[in-house]
Design a protein around this motif. Structure first.
Motif, PDB file in Angstrom:
ATOM      1  N   ARG A  53       0.833  -1.217   0.000  1.00 23.31           N
ATOM      2  CA  ARG A  53       0.000   0.000   0.000  1.00 23.31           C
ATOM      3  C   ARG A  53       0.864   1.262   0.000  1.00 23.31           C
ATOM      4  O   ARG A  53       0.362   2.337   0.227  1.00 23.31           O
ATOM      5  CB  ARG A  53      -0.913   0.032   1.239  1.00 23.31           C
ATOM      6  N   ASP A  93      -0.042   4.869  -2.044  1.00 20.81           N
ATOM      7  CA  ASP A  93      -0.924   5.997  -1.707  1.00 20.81           C
ATOM      8  C   ASP A  93      -0.352   6.838  -0.569  1.00 20.81           C
ATOM      9  O   ASP A  93      -1.062   7.625   0.029  1.00 20.81           O
ATOM     10  CB  ASP A  93      -2.305   5.446  -1.270  1.00 20.81           C
ATOM     11  N   GLU A 152       1.557  14.883   3.369  1.00 15.71           N
ATOM     12  CA  GLU A 152       0.775  16.077   3.733  1.00 15.71           C
ATOM     13  C   GLU A 152      -0.299  15.741   4.756  1.00 15.71           C
ATOM     14  O   GLU A 152      -0.783  16.599   5.473  1.00 15.71           O
ATOM     15  CB  GLU A 152       0.099  16.629   2.472  1.00 15.71           C
ATOM     16  N   ARG A 153      -0.659  14.455   4.803  1.00 14.46           N
ATOM     17  CA  ARG A 153      -1.763  14.094   5.718  1.00 14.46           C
ATOM     18  C   ARG A 153      -1.334  14.265   7.170  1.00 14.46           C
ATOM     19  O   ARG A 153      -2.165  14.289   8.064  1.00 14.46           O
ATOM     20  CB  ARG A 153      -2.177  12.625   5.472  1.00 14.46           C
ATOM     21  N   LEU A 157      -4.432   6.012   4.521  1.00 15.18           N
ATOM     22  CA  LEU A 157      -5.867   6.261   4.320  1.00 15.18           C
ATOM     23  C   LEU A 157      -6.179   7.746   4.433  1.00 15.18           C
ATOM     24  O   LEU A 157      -7.144   8.211   3.851  1.00 15.18           O
ATOM     25  CB  LEU A 157      -6.673   5.510   5.392  1.00 15.18           C
ATOM     26  N   GLY A 158      -5.388   8.465   5.196  1.00 11.25           N
ATOM     27  CA  GLY A 158      -5.733   9.881   5.394  1.00 11.25           C
ATOM     28  C   GLY A 158      -6.677  10.024   6.566  1.00 11.25           C
ATOM     29  O   GLY A 158      -7.500   9.149   6.824  1.00 11.25           O
ATOM     30  N   VAL A 210      -9.198  11.800   7.027  1.00 17.26           N
ATOM     31  CA  VAL A 210     -10.636  11.908   6.710  1.00 17.26           C
ATOM     32  C   VAL A 210     -11.262  10.521   6.711  1.00 17.26           C
ATOM     33  O   VAL A 210     -12.137  10.198   7.510  1.00 17.26           O
ATOM     34  CB  VAL A 210     -10.777  12.556   5.313  1.00 17.26           C
ATOM     35  N   ARG A 211     -10.742   9.645   5.873  1.00 14.62           N
ATOM     36  CA  ARG A 211     -11.414   8.331   5.735  1.00 14.62           C
ATOM     37  C   ARG A 211     -11.215   7.509   6.989  1.00 14.62           C
ATOM     38  O   ARG A 211     -12.152   6.856   7.466  1.00 14.62           O
ATOM     39  CB  ARG A 211     -10.829   7.583   4.525  1.00 14.62           C
ATOM     40  N   HIS A 234     -13.727   7.860   9.749  1.00 13.73           N
ATOM     41  CA  HIS A 234     -15.147   7.493   9.562  1.00 13.73           C
ATOM     42  C   HIS A 234     -15.327   5.992   9.404  1.00 13.73           C
ATOM     43  O   HIS A 234     -16.447   5.506   9.382  1.00 13.73           O
ATOM     44  CB  HIS A 234     -15.703   8.200   8.310  1.00 13.73           C
ATOM     45  N   LEU A 235     -14.221   5.233   9.269  1.00 13.81           N
ATOM     46  CA  LEU A 235     -14.390   3.798   8.985  1.00 13.81           C
ATOM     47  C   LEU A 235     -14.396   3.003  10.285  1.00 13.81           C
ATOM     48  O   LEU A 235     -13.664   3.332  11.218  1.00 13.81           O
ATOM     49  CB  LEU A 235     -13.216   3.311   8.116  1.00 13.81           C
ATOM     50  N   LYS A 256      -8.348  -4.052   1.842  1.00 12.19           N
ATOM     51  CA  LYS A 256      -9.287  -4.198   0.728  1.00 12.19           C
ATOM     52  C   LYS A 256      -8.756  -3.468  -0.507  1.00 12.19           C
ATOM     53  O   LYS A 256      -8.988  -3.893  -1.626  1.00 12.19           O
ATOM     54  CB  LYS A 256     -10.632  -3.577   1.135  1.00 12.19           C
ATOM     55  N   GLU A 257      -8.047  -2.374  -0.285  1.00 13.12           N
ATOM     56  CA  GLU A 257      -7.681  -1.566  -1.448  1.00 13.12           C
ATOM     57  C   GLU A 257      -6.277  -1.889  -1.952  1.00 13.12           C
ATOM     58  O   GLU A 257      -5.684  -1.088  -2.644  1.00 13.12           O
ATOM     59  CB  GLU A 257      -7.799  -0.077  -1.098  1.00 13.12           C
TER      60      GLU A 257
END
Lengths: 394, 473, 369, 70
Positions: C162, C165, C169-170, C238-239, C241-242, C245-246, C255-256
């Motif tokens: 992974r 990605d 910056e995150r 993932l950042g 943001v995501r 919320h997960l 998964k990705e």
């Protein structure tokens, strides 16, 4: 060794389990494998039109030489996205919906303009529906795209995916970071995201699979038009293919960049192999300046110069290339600033800075309009084609 | 005395009574004709008695003393009790009974029919010695003695089984093998209460600690070079009369992947072969379960093109994947068993050819999907790779266990099956050595000979898991 | 059966995968939700507090050498009170196991097998655990010795694939959290993975010739570092943001995975490897519960106690909470206070009573124990 | 409901019969019986729709007696 006391009751439990059967068992031929999904608003009601393109396994796995059969079937539903979607699909589709392997999702312009937040929640909500999929906006009516067969590629979903990947590989106008999950991240942080727009060449959708007999490749096919610009989860504008190129370059979206230059009357085409871009936001007194530095090693693809190729010519090309980048990107930034799009994501950069002073600057929403952008670029030609000095023609 | 012995022997067909001298008192010979070497008997017993016996004195003790001294037999034994006489006769000795005397003379003229030393059938190897053990204990011991000319090589004799009285010998090198392992094996062998031991596998079951384990904790082999190799590593071998297979203990799980050929081939070639065997073990155990759980539970694991072609294949198949797999695997098992029972030459070929032909026919009839035939034949062939036959059988048992678990609850069932298998393997131990030794209780220095076959130059320390006395080889 | 013991290396692996078991799935998401991009600092100081507690338990165990916590209760508080507190601890371990089992059931039905009732997962998994518990601590030690490298290998493979990605910056702006508020807010982080290691008070006497101090401390420290590393990587990939919320960010990362357009959708197999960590955690807590009951009532056959516990734990797991959100909410409010009782107050009580009793004895006033 | 009682009987009385025949101590069999009846009560509470949830009991006691942290 303790006597095997756990054996007897274990058999009782296991037996009762086996009799109870298996809950998650679904046979392969009970699955409707979805390859492409299309979403559009339904006239003026708040319902959505959902298109599910399902693969017909026998159609694809035919041996060579057999006549082309219908490889996909499109199912159309008119339903509110969120509620009881699970139970309307069985009215029409005789098999269980298998959405884990779908390749792309096409959204009509109307729907994109009305906001995709509900769609994102719907897709991320259930583990079987993923958001790691390319998002495309279509400006042609969506049923024409969903209901037509594509030559060369049995599955339209796969053809869209390969268009994006090849385009980003060859010209760099589209970056592969145009998946739904990128929209989610930009949506919350307020950044701008650009997704490819596709259109349908031809008036009528080619529903019949014998369309594949015609020699016509381009009409009756899907083509890339440009880019759709999203702020939060709404589509706010369009970018032409050319502007897309600058957007991707300036936002470190991709390493590929193609440019045709005119040097002493003849055209030269230069392609960058890997571009590195540095963005630094500085505060000089009250004045906010954004420094963008671009470093690239380039590859001379097409050289039509009459002049013998010497290092001086190379320096000339490099200088012209740098100069073209600075001029064009300034022009692109000015255009987007007029249209009110923070293309460089300056507001987001402000937000990332530490310190009270920066926090104060970040409050003012359109502070990014008053930021001066300084662009400097350096490149080096590394490889040239097989023609060391092009033919003169006389 | 003579009558009591004959009465005990209940005059079966092959018991012969041969009166030598009948004048003042009777001297007669008693022997079992089927297990006695006739010409040796004639030359060394009958001729001297009839010709060279000096004047027949009327004193039986005098002639007994003469026989005792002058009869040129390798091994003479005096037996006074009836029981000893009977045992001697049945062991192939010939008895000289003199009227009026209570003690008799036993001369060793035994000659059991034996098979010549031939190539071991089960464990063939391209390179390396081709001689295998035979049923005769002495010959087997000589084969080992030939290879290990070391004074500290001990052969302990243990008689088991009160009717068959089979002699079995515990073989170990006293300077290497750990004492408590040897004592444990000998005490366990001596404590066996059974009437008959016809094959070394009888002993195997008695020696094994856990009764309910599909995994053999003892290695059986027919090759003397394998036995010698293991003896040098500090293990103990058990040879039994009347069977060519010797048992080796203590044994770990990873010894099952070792074939004698590993040590006769070059190091890297042998390592790759060993990895191939481990891979084929995993294939044999996991493929059916994995295929079922992927096809009927989480289809998303398949790449899309494969998923589409599988869907197209399984269009007309009537059974769900689980039943189909069960059907095909039972057919394969039946064919394999049939292959075994056939005469040796046709055996192995029949089971493979039969399987593929039946598979093809089933596919043509639309009963089974082609993917299933491939999966089941891959498992069957991977199962044949196991060097040790009893290890192959345990793989087949686990195969079915995993199939049921995967068919019932998919990947989670497979996971639980794997964990059950791991716990079972790890909890076993054979004679003090952990069964999953160099991996579960990690003994790093032993990894060089289990997962990888290091070249001879590096292998100068003994495997530590068998607690040998000598650390350096 | 207790004579069989585990080596120091096995003890370290047990502590390591015990602390990381279900914590690695649940904790990163919540942390990122509360303390945004500095979430990877929180496990560090939680680990610090955890190590302080660990040292306190080690002192207690050193004081009563070779006795598990239940036996300490019996010796210090006498027959009646000792059994009461012993039962309290046994209940604590049962409650722990039911949480672990419930988390596993929710994870499985939320991600891979949505239509299977979670009791099916519970019963099957507990059956496997009972088999391990009946075989004894030596087998559990060896199982963890074989499984933990596998878990670690799968983790590193996932993070490597992974890498694409990754985006620094995150993490900006860095160090924006104010320490005290985040301590109060994330106190359940201290309770869930770190106070639960008090279960090892039962396992200290089982380590081969008393070498349990170093592996236990190493286990706690290393697992807190790994937790913070995992949160760091989750934010990077993932950042914020995501990830906030997960429900299971780790599962979405798996998964990705898209490696060369061929290795996709491998989340089912990767999570199976991670469930090994949950298996080790459940086996340890289940073993402590069985051992506690066996030592309280002097029972030799662990099977007699272990087997009905399956039935009980699966029941409690189902009846405890209706859904994941209710459980997380309870966990946020009460978990810290509840576990404080077992990890701090009772040991303190034990030390105090034993100290008072020693004074009496030294001053010559015989007190019948 | 009857299915639950059936499984309960199979899970407790069969093994207890085996233990008795195998000659286990009284204490072990009694503890086995207590634990599996506890299990039965928990499962009954689930079936009778007001589940016995230890966490709510803990929450209740913490709210009433010691209010540690906000």
């Amino acid at each position: 060794m303790p006597p095997a006391i756990w054996k007897l009751p274990v058999v009782v439990i296991l037996a009762s389990f086996l009799l109870a059967g298996c809950w998650d068992m679904k046979e392969i031929n009970q699955l409707a494998i979805v390859n492409l999904i299309g979403v559009d608003t339904h006239k003026n009601t708040d319902k959505q039109e959902l298109y599910y393109q399902v693969i017909n396994p026998k159609g694809i796995a035919t041996q060579a030489g057999a006549p082309e059969k219908a490889t996909v079937y499109t199912y159309r539903f008119i339903e509110r996205l969120g509620d009881q979607f699970e139970d309307i699909s069985p009215d029409v589709i005789p098999r269980q919906l298998f959405t884990q392997h779908y390749q792309a999702i096409v959204v009509s312009e109307r729907y994109a303009k009305s906001g995709l937040r509900e769609l994102l929640n719907f897709k991320e909500g259930h583990p079987e529906r993923g958001t790691n999929v390319y998002l495309l906006v279509s400006d042609a009516p969506i049923d024409r795209i969903m209901d037509s067969f594509i030559p060369l590629e049995p599955l339209p979903g796969r053809s869209m995916r390969s268009i994006i990947e090849n385009q980003s590989e060859m010209t760099g106008r589209i970056s592969t970071h145009t998946r739904m999950k990128d929209l989610i991240e930009n949506m919350e942080t307020g950044q701008i995201s650009v997704f490819p727009i596709i259109t349908y060449i031809g008036e009528k959708s080619s529903e019949n699979s014998n369309r594949l007999e015609h020699i016509q490749g381009t009409n009756g096919n899907i083509a890339l038009l440009g880019g759709a610009l999203f702020i939060h989860d709404r589509m706010v504008g369009k970018l032409t293919k050319d502007e897309m190129k600058w957007y991707n370059l300036l936002n470190r979206k991709h390493e590929r960049f193609l440019e045709t230059l005119v040097i002493n009357g003849e055209s030269v085409q230069v392609k960058t192999l890997n571009t590195r871009l540095m963005k630094k936001l500085e505060l000089h007194g009250e004045e906010l300046i954004l420094h963008i530095q671009i470093f690239a090693n380039t590859n001379l693809i097409f050289n039509d110069q009459k002049v013998p190729t010497t290092t001086t010519l190379f320096n000339q090309i490099e200088a012209e290339f740098n100069q073209r980048i600075q001029k064009e990107s300034q022009r692109f930034i000015e255009d987007s600033r007029k249209k009110g799009w923070d293309v460089l994501g300056i507001q987001y950069l402000l937000h990332l800075k530490k310190g009270a002073q920066w926090k104060r600057l970040a409050e003012d929403k359109d502070r990014w309009k008053k930021v001066k952008v300084v662009i400097s670029s350096h490149n080096k030609i590394e490889t040239i084609g097989s023609l060391i000095s092009p033919y003169k023609g006389e | 005395m003579l009558d009591a012995v004959l009465q005990k022997l209940s005059l079966s067909m092959d018991v012969a009574v041969y009166p030598v001298v009948s004048s003042p008192y009777k001297i007669s010979l008693v022997y079992v004709s089927s297990i006695v070497d006739k010409n040796q008997l004639l030359q060394f017993v009958i001729r001297p008695l009839t010709e060279h016996m000096p004047c027949v004195t009327d004193d039986p003790a005098e002639s007994f003393r003469w026989c005792n001294e002058y009869l040129p037999a390798a091994e003479k034994q005096q037996a006074s009790s009836v029981q000893a006489c009977v045992e001697g006769i049945l062991a192939g000795k010939c008895l000289i009974a003199i009227d009026g005397l209570s003690t008799c003379l036993l001369l060793d003229t035994a000659k059991f029919p034996t098979r010549a030393i031939s190539e071991p059938t089960a464990e063939t190897s391209i390179r390396g010695p081709q001689e295998g053990f035979t049923e005769e204990l002495e010959i087997n011991i000589s084969l080992i003695r030939k290879r290990l000319r070391d004074p500290r090589l001990h052969f302990e004799k243990i008689i088991i089984g009160h009717t068959t009285k089979t002699t079995s010998s515990v073989v170990y090198i006293s300077s290497i093998a750990a004492d408590e392992t040897v004592d444990k094996i000998c005490s366990r062998l001596r404590s066996i209460q059974t009437d008959s031991v016809l094959e070394s596998s009888y002993l195997e079951e008695w020696l094994q600690e856990t009764i309910w384990s599909p995994f053999p904790t003892l290695l059986n082999t027919e090759r003397p070079d394998v036995v010698t190799a293991h003896l040098l590593e500090g293990k103990v071998a058990i040879l039994t009369e009347g069977t060519p297979t010797a048992i080796l203990a203590p044994m770990t799980f990873f010894q099952m992947f070792v074939t004698p050929e590993d040590y006769y081939q070059r190091a890297e070639f042998a390592t790759l072969l060993r990895w191939l065997r481990i891979l084929s073990f995993l294939l044999a155990v996991f493929t059916p379960g994995l295929y079922i759980s992927i096809v009927s539970f989480n289809q998303e694991l398949l790449p899309t093109p494969l998923l589409i072609s599988l869907a197209a294949q399984r269009e007309g198949v009537p059974f769900p994947a689980f039943l189909e797999a069960l059907l095909m695997m039972t057919i394969f098992e039946v064919l394999r068993e049939a292959g075994l029972r056939m005469p040796r030459i046709a055996g192995q070929a029949i089971s493979i050819v039969g399987a593929l032909v039946v598979g093809e026919a089933a596919v043509a009839a639309g009963l089974v999907s082609t993917g299933m035939v491939i999966v089941v034949s891959v498992t069957a062939i991977a199962n044949f790779v196991a060097p040790n036959y009893s290890f192959g059988i345990s793989q087949r048992i686990i195969q079915f266990l995993f199939l049921f678990l995967a068919g019932f609850i998919g990947l989670f069932g497979l996971l639980c099956g794997f964990l059950l298998l791991l716990i079972h393997l790890v909890s076993l131990d054979s004679f003090g050595t952990a069964y999953f030794a160099p991996l579960a209780p990690t003994v790093l220095s032993d990894w060089k000979d289990t997962l990888v076959r290091a070249p001879k130059k590096w292998m100068h320390t003994m495997p530590r898991i068998f607690r040998p006395k000598r650390k350096v080889r | 059966m207790e004579s069989k013991s585990i080596t120091a290396w096995q003890m370290f692996l047990l502590v390591f995968s015990y602390t990381l078991g279900t914590a690695i799935f649940l904790r990163p998401g919540e942390l990122i939700f509360t303390t945004k991009q500095d979430a990877w600092l929180v496990p560090l100081w939680c680990g610090l507090a955890g190590t302080v507690l660990a040292i306190f338990w080690l002192l207690l165990a050193r004081k009563f050498h070779g006795q598990s916590i239940v036996q300490i209760c019996l010796t210090v508080l006498g027959k009646k009170a000792g059994t009461l507190f012993g039962l309290l601890y046994a209940w604590y371990f049962i409650h722990l196991s039911s949480w672990v089992v419930r988390n596993l059931g929710d994870f499985m039905s939320a991600t891979i097998m949505p239509r299977t009732p979670i009791t099916a997962f519970h019963l099957l998994f507990l059956l496997v655990c009972t088999y391990a518990v009946i075989q004894g601590i030596r087998t559990i030690g060896r199982v963890s010795e074989f499984l933990t490298p596998l878990i670690f290998l799968t983790f590193s493979l996932v993070w490597i694939t992974r890498g694409g990605d990754w985006n620094f910056e995150r993490f900006l702006p860095v160090f924006e959290l104010n320490l005290w508020k985040s301590i109060i807010e994330n106190r359940q982080m201290l309770a869930f993975p770190f106070m639960e290691t008090s279960a090892f008070l039962m396992i200290f006497p089982l380590v081969h010739d008393g070498k349990y101090v170093k592996p236990f401390l190493k286990g706690v420290v290393l697992s807190s570092l790994t937790l913070s590393l995992v949160t760091f990587l989750t934010i990077g990939i993932l950042g914020v943001v995501r990830a906030s919320h997960l429900t299971y960010p780790l599962f979405t990362i798996a998964k990705e995975i898209d490696f060369g357009n061929f290795i996709q959708h491998v989340e089912a197999t990767t999570t199976m490897f991670w469930i090994f960590a949950i298996f080790v955690k459940l086996t340890v807590s289940f073993y402590c519960a069985t051992l506690a009951l066996c030592q309280l009532f002097h029972i030799q056959q662990r099977g007699v106690v272990a087997f009905p516990l399956i039935w009980l734990i699966a029941g409690i797991a189902l009846s405890d909470h209706a859904n994941v959100v209710e459980m997380m909410d309870w966990d946020h409010k009460y978990d810290f206070a509840y576990q404080l009782l077992y990890s701090l107050f009772i040991p303190l009580l034990l030390i105090a009573v034993s100290w008072v009793r020693r004074n009496h004895v030294r001053h010559g006033s015989e007190e019948s124990v | 409901m009857t299915m639950l009682v059936l499984i309960y009987a199979a899970v407790t009385f069969l093994p207890m019969h085996v233990f008795a025949r195998r000659g286990y101590e009284k204490g072990e069999i009694i503890l086995f019986f207590i634990l599996s009846t506890l299990g039965l009560f928990v499962w009954l509470s689930i079936l009778l729709k007001h589940p016995f949830s230890p966490d709510t009991i803990v929450a209740w006691t913490i709210d009433r007696f010691f209010d540690l942290l906000p």
